[in-house]
Design a protein around this motif. Sequence first.
Motif, PDB file in Angstrom:
ATOM      1  N   ILE A 119      58.559  13.966  60.196  1.00  0.00           N
ATOM      2  CA  ILE A 119      58.305  13.171  58.860  1.00  0.00           C
ATOM      3  C   ILE A 119      56.980  12.710  58.956  1.00  0.00           C
ATOM      4  O   ILE A 119      56.073  12.496  59.843  1.00  0.00           O
ATOM      5  CB  ILE A 119      59.188  11.857  58.950  1.00  0.00           C
ATOM      6  N   SER A 120      56.386  12.462  57.780  1.00  0.00           N
ATOM      7  CA  SER A 120      55.145  12.139  57.441  1.00  0.00           C
ATOM      8  C   SER A 120      55.103  10.568  56.974  1.00  0.00           C
ATOM      9  O   SER A 120      56.090   9.960  56.871  1.00  0.00           O
ATOM     10  CB  SER A 120      54.430  12.944  56.251  1.00  0.00           C
ATOM     11  N   LEU A 121      53.808  10.074  57.211  1.00  0.00           N
ATOM     12  CA  LEU A 121      53.652   8.552  57.116  1.00  0.00           C
ATOM     13  C   LEU A 121      52.737   8.597  56.048  1.00  0.00           C
ATOM     14  O   LEU A 121      51.540   8.919  56.023  1.00  0.00           O
ATOM     15  CB  LEU A 121      53.217   8.056  58.294  1.00  0.00           C
ATOM     16  N   ALA A 122      52.838   7.688  55.232  1.00  0.00           N
ATOM     17  CA  ALA A 122      51.944   7.251  54.008  1.00  0.00           C
ATOM     18  C   ALA A 122      51.595   5.536  54.314  1.00  0.00           C
ATOM     19  O   ALA A 122      52.623   4.656  54.439  1.00  0.00           O
ATOM     20  CB  ALA A 122      52.637   7.282  52.537  1.00  0.00           C
ATOM     21  N   VAL A 123      50.405   5.281  54.189  1.00  0.00           N
ATOM     22  CA  VAL A 123      50.059   4.002  54.285  1.00  0.00           C
ATOM     23  C   VAL A 123      48.962   3.622  53.050  1.00  0.00           C
ATOM     24  O   VAL A 123      48.346   4.632  52.666  1.00  0.00           O
ATOM     25  CB  VAL A 123      49.181   3.599  55.264  1.00  0.00           C
ATOM     26  N   ASN A 124      49.038   2.526  52.737  1.00  0.00           N
ATOM     27  CA  ASN A 124      48.149   2.161  51.471  1.00  0.00           C
ATOM     28  C   ASN A 124      46.973   1.363  51.754  1.00  0.00           C
ATOM     29  O   ASN A 124      46.763   0.731  52.956  1.00  0.00           O
ATOM     30  CB  ASN A 124      48.923   0.860  50.794  1.00  0.00           C
ATOM     31  N   LEU A 125      45.609   2.037  51.217  1.00  0.00           N
ATOM     32  CA  LEU A 125      44.479   1.581  51.407  1.00  0.00           C
ATOM     33  C   LEU A 125      44.321   0.641  49.932  1.00  0.00           C
ATOM     34  O   LEU A 125      44.486   1.183  49.223  1.00  0.00           O
ATOM     35  CB  LEU A 125      43.826   2.996  51.369  1.00  0.00           C
ATOM     36  N   SER A 126      43.630  -0.762  50.364  1.00  0.00           N
ATOM     37  CA  SER A 126      43.258  -1.276  49.253  1.00  0.00           C
ATOM     38  C   SER A 126      41.794  -1.123  49.097  1.00  0.00           C
ATOM     39  O   SER A 126      40.996  -0.455  49.667  1.00  0.00           O
ATOM     40  CB  SER A 126      43.262  -2.890  49.547  1.00  0.00           C
ATOM     41  N   PRO A 127      41.317  -1.306  47.720  1.00  0.00           N
ATOM     42  CA  PRO A 127      39.896  -1.177  47.157  1.00  0.00           C
ATOM     43  C   PRO A 127      38.958  -1.704  48.216  1.00  0.00           C
ATOM     44  O   PRO A 127      37.836  -1.071  48.403  1.00  0.00           O
ATOM     45  CB  PRO A 127      39.849  -1.962  45.723  1.00  0.00           C
ATOM     46  N   ASP A 151      47.516  15.727  60.369  1.00  0.00           N
ATOM     47  CA  ASP A 151      48.233  16.134  59.154  1.00  0.00           C
ATOM     48  C   ASP A 151      49.386  15.482  58.591  1.00  0.00           C
ATOM     49  O   ASP A 151      50.206  15.974  57.806  1.00  0.00           O
ATOM     50  CB  ASP A 151      48.383  17.581  59.270  1.00  0.00           C
ATOM     51  N   LYS A 152      50.055  14.707  59.456  1.00  0.00           N
ATOM     52  CA  LYS A 152      51.160  13.827  59.334  1.00  0.00           C
ATOM     53  C   LYS A 152      50.878  12.420  58.304  1.00  0.00           C
ATOM     54  O   LYS A 152      51.823  11.604  58.232  1.00  0.00           O
ATOM     55  CB  LYS A 152      52.231  13.478  60.350  1.00  0.00           C
ATOM     56  N   LEU A 153      49.669  12.129  58.152  1.00  0.00           N
ATOM     57  CA  LEU A 153      49.142  11.063  57.676  1.00  0.00           C
ATOM     58  C   LEU A 153      48.698  10.941  56.217  1.00  0.00           C
ATOM     59  O   LEU A 153      47.970  12.077  55.979  1.00  0.00           O
ATOM     60  CB  LEU A 153      48.022  10.198  58.273  1.00  0.00           C
ATOM     61  N   THR A 154      49.374  10.251  55.419  1.00  0.00           N
ATOM     62  CA  THR A 154      48.737  10.124  53.960  1.00  0.00           C
ATOM     63  C   THR A 154      48.124   8.819  53.632  1.00  0.00           C
ATOM     64  O   THR A 154      48.726   7.894  53.902  1.00  0.00           O
ATOM     65  CB  THR A 154      49.719  10.655  53.128  1.00  0.00           C
ATOM     66  N   LEU A 155      46.879   8.950  53.112  1.00  0.00           N
ATOM     67  CA  LEU A 155      46.344   7.472  52.754  1.00  0.00           C
ATOM     68  C   LEU A 155      46.590   7.153  51.150  1.00  0.00           C
ATOM     69  O   LEU A 155      46.239   8.290  50.400  1.00  0.00           O
ATOM     70  CB  LEU A 155      44.895   7.455  53.037  1.00  0.00           C
TER      71      LEU A 155
END
Length: 298
Positions: A119-127, A151-155
């Motif tokens: 599975i891939s992982l998404a994490v939130n970036l703040s401004p 390549d499994k990480l999404t920001l």
Amino acid sequence: AAKNAGRNTWALYKHSMSVEIKHRMGLEADLRNALNSETGGLEVYYQPQVLFTENKNEALSVVGVEALVRWFHPEHGAIPPMDFIDIAESTGIIDELSSWVTRQACEDVVLWHKAGFDISLAVNLSPHQLNNRYLPDEIFQVLRDTGMAADKLTLEITESAAVQNTQTAVEMLDILNKRGISLAMDDFGTGYSNLGYLKSLPLDCLKIDRSFVTHIETNEEDRKLVRGIVNLARGMGLKVVAEGVETEHQVEFLRSLHCDVGQGYLFGRPMNKLKLVAMLERERAQANLWNELNDNED
Ligand code: C2E
Ligand code: MG
Ligand code: MG
Ligand code: MG
């Protein structure tokens, strides 16, 4: 009397303002402590992201998770991200909070990869983080320390962050992207009408905001908007994730548009890691059973 009333209102206002400020300052201090202790009540929750298959009979499968921070305050109980992310953002604590979330989530996801869940992982970036020129290095360090695959990480970034983007922010996102990390535009369609950033940012994915998905069934305009966003994404070669999917009807509509991935309460609320693992295991058992049945048929 009127004068008095005015003065009292002012006094009351001043009082409630100082209570509010004290409250915020208290939370700020508590949040700093929470980051430095095991018992501060911070925890990463995971919400499943599900692949819409073409075949209606095929089971939906979890292809990723979004990490969402939770704070179970020792005295105040659960505080929603809405109520402390902006405190963290305005005080700069967000950098530390986010790297804590990213590290924690990467550790967990690497374990799941080892258990065979791809599975891939998404994490939130703040401004605020886009002003930190060490951000790419910090993220690469987390990847090295945890063994997480880039390549499994999404920001996920928001449009407000994208619009405030400076040259350095764009450069940082390019550096991250070149190393294989994906970039998603979160809450797409709620920020600004200037879509110029679609040209300058190395985006991989648009997340359609929940506010457009919620009324798909009853509102023709929302259906048109969602269709338009999916077409826009298609045209630009971007993946589409629909947020806030709560009904089967919404799934049918999104599937008919060939939207790639859905996220929402229908598939699962954000949950702690034990529950997420249980969900992945349940799904794997079902898929195995399904395959066995099919093998026996031919
Ligand atoms: P977001 O990144 O857009 O995350 C999605 C939010 O929508 C989450 O709220 C999730 O619980 C909620 N949601 C998902 N599916 C549904 C649904 O079907 N129905 C409804 N009504 N809601 C749904 P949450 O966890 O309260 O987070 C709110 C926001 O706080 C996030 O929005 C994100 O902007 C921010 N946030 C949360 N965790 C982090 C973090 O670790 N770092 C940063 N920088 N921001 C975070
Ligand atoms: Mg998000
Ligand atoms: Mg979102
Ligand atoms: Mg949101």
